[in-house]
Design a protein around this motif. Sequence first.
Motif, PDB file in Angstrom:
ATOM      1  N   ARG A  39     -27.941 -44.485  19.103  1.00 22.83           N
ATOM      2  CA  ARG A  39     -26.783 -44.204  17.953  1.00 22.83           C
ATOM      3  C   ARG A  39     -25.753 -45.411  18.079  1.00 22.83           C
ATOM      4  N   ALA A  69     -33.908 -41.102  17.912  1.00 25.15           N
ATOM      5  CA  ALA A  69     -33.405 -42.410  17.305  1.00 25.15           C
ATOM      6  C   ALA A  69     -33.892 -43.530  16.509  1.00 25.15           C
ATOM      7  N   GLU A  72     -34.010 -43.430  13.387  1.00 24.10           N
ATOM      8  CA  GLU A  72     -32.676 -44.054  12.740  1.00 24.10           C
ATOM      9  C   GLU A  72     -32.784 -45.348  12.930  1.00 24.10           C
TER      10      GLU A  72
END
Length: 79
Positions: A39, A69, A72
């Motif tokens: 991130r 993650a 993302e």
Amino acid sequence: MADALALYRKGNFTAAIEKYQQVLQEAPQSPDAYAGCTRAYLKQGNVNLASGTVTKGLELSDSPRVRVALGEVYSGRAK
């Protein structure tokens, strides 16, 4: 981990990455450290490093946090 998260929340992503990497030196299968580091890289706009980090995280610790993650990273690539 707490220090890394605090740095991340303050927007100091470079220092947060360093802390997450320190955690990974001590606990190489930490899903929280892989997810946090991923991130932080994304916040810096470095999708390639984020992708490499999350890929390694999945190899060592296939956990829900690392999979989120990964999502993302995919989202970051779409931008």
